[in-house]
Design an enzyme around this catalytic site. Structure first.
Site, PDB file in Angstrom:
ATOM      1  N   CYS A  80       0.832  -1.205   0.000  1.00 49.75           N
ATOM      2  CA  CYS A  80       0.000   0.000   0.000  1.00 49.75           C
ATOM      3  C   CYS A  80       0.868   1.257   0.000  1.00 49.75           C
ATOM      4  CB  CYS A  80      -0.995  -0.045   1.159  1.00 49.75           C
ATOM      5  SG  CYS A  80      -2.347   1.146   0.982  1.00 49.75           S
ATOM      6  N   HIS A 186      -3.862  -4.908   0.039  1.00 50.29           N
ATOM      7  CA  HIS A 186      -3.448  -5.370   1.362  1.00 50.29           C
ATOM      8  C   HIS A 186      -3.494  -6.900   1.410  1.00 50.29           C
ATOM      9  CE1 HIS A 186      -3.274  -1.569   3.629  1.00 50.29           C
ATOM     10  NE2 HIS A 186      -4.187  -1.156   2.766  1.00 50.29           N
ATOM     11  N   GLU A 188      -2.537  -8.772   3.736  1.00 53.12           N
ATOM     12  CA  GLU A 188      -2.896  -9.206   5.096  1.00 53.12           C
ATOM     13  C   GLU A 188      -4.398  -9.175   5.336  1.00 53.12           C
ATOM     14  OE1 GLU A 188      -2.521  -4.730   5.558  1.00 53.12           O
ATOM     15  OE2 GLU A 188      -1.667  -6.319   4.309  1.00 53.12           O
TER      16      GLU A 188
END
Length: 209
Positions: A80, A186, A188
């Site tokens: 990001c 992202h 995650e």
């Protein structure tokens, strides 16, 4: 050891949790010694470009990062804002970026959109692979990731474009060159798709051509 770079910006806990789930040895650190001895680096980031660059400058880590990334060729993954500050500059701010990629950061241009869409671009979207890379091995197709951003990169070297997505128009969602990989989304927050990216990065050993 994989080191998640702590410079005061980023979703460190979620990334660490995903790496722990994968069984990847890692640490979160902003200490120069840990950066200097890491086998792999992960540069996270959320928020505004100038804020991120100022925090990185204040951390005193830019010199050791440049050595590890540009000279020692240690694998690094930017996420990001971490991807955006690897570029030269951003329309979002005035400070120069790290300039590891020939790319600038642009705000989504509503005038170029095929239809009016809200900015920021937030939610799940596909990312299409433009070329092969070890970090993309075994990635489920179609690959979908979670995005939250108002700015995207304009990459001037097409050979560095790794993945593309579409939000009103096509934009670059992942880039790579040599030992550097960076993604706008992202991983995650992207379930099996993000887990694949993180797992493959944790296994990747860059060998200069």
């Amino acid at each position: 050891m994989l080191t998640i770079i702590n410079y005061g910006v980023g979703n460190l806990g979620s990334i660490s949790n995903m790496l722990s789930y994968l069984g990847v040895p890692h640490q979160i650190s902003g200490h120069p010694h840990d950066i200097a001895t890491a086998e792999r680096l992960l540069l996270p980031g959320v928020g505004a470009f100038d804020y991120g660059m100022q925090k990185l400058k204040d951390s005193g880590l830019i010199a050791v990062l440049n050595k590890r990334v540009l000279d020692d060729k240690v694998p690094i993954l930017g996420i990001c804002l971490g991807m955006q500050i690897m570029c030269r500059k951003s329309e979002e701010g005035e400070l120069p970026g790290l300039a590891w990629f020939e790319a600038d950061v642009k705000r989504f241009d509503l005038s170029k959109m095929e239809q009016a869409l809200p900015v920021p671009h937030m939610g799940w979207n596909e990312a299409i692979k433009c070329r092969d890379h070890p970090v993309l091995l075994d990635l489920p197709i179609p690959a979908r990731f979670y995005f939250v951003h108002s700015y995207h990169i304009n990459c001037f070297n097409s050979e560095n474009i790794l993945m593309e997505s579409r939000y009103g128009y096509k934009f670059t969602s992942a880039i790579a060159r040599d030992n550097l990989v960076a993604v706008q989304f992202h991983p995650e927050k992207s379930h099996k798709f993000g887990l694949t990216i993180l797992k493959k990065f944790s296994e990747w050993s860059y060998v200069p051509a």
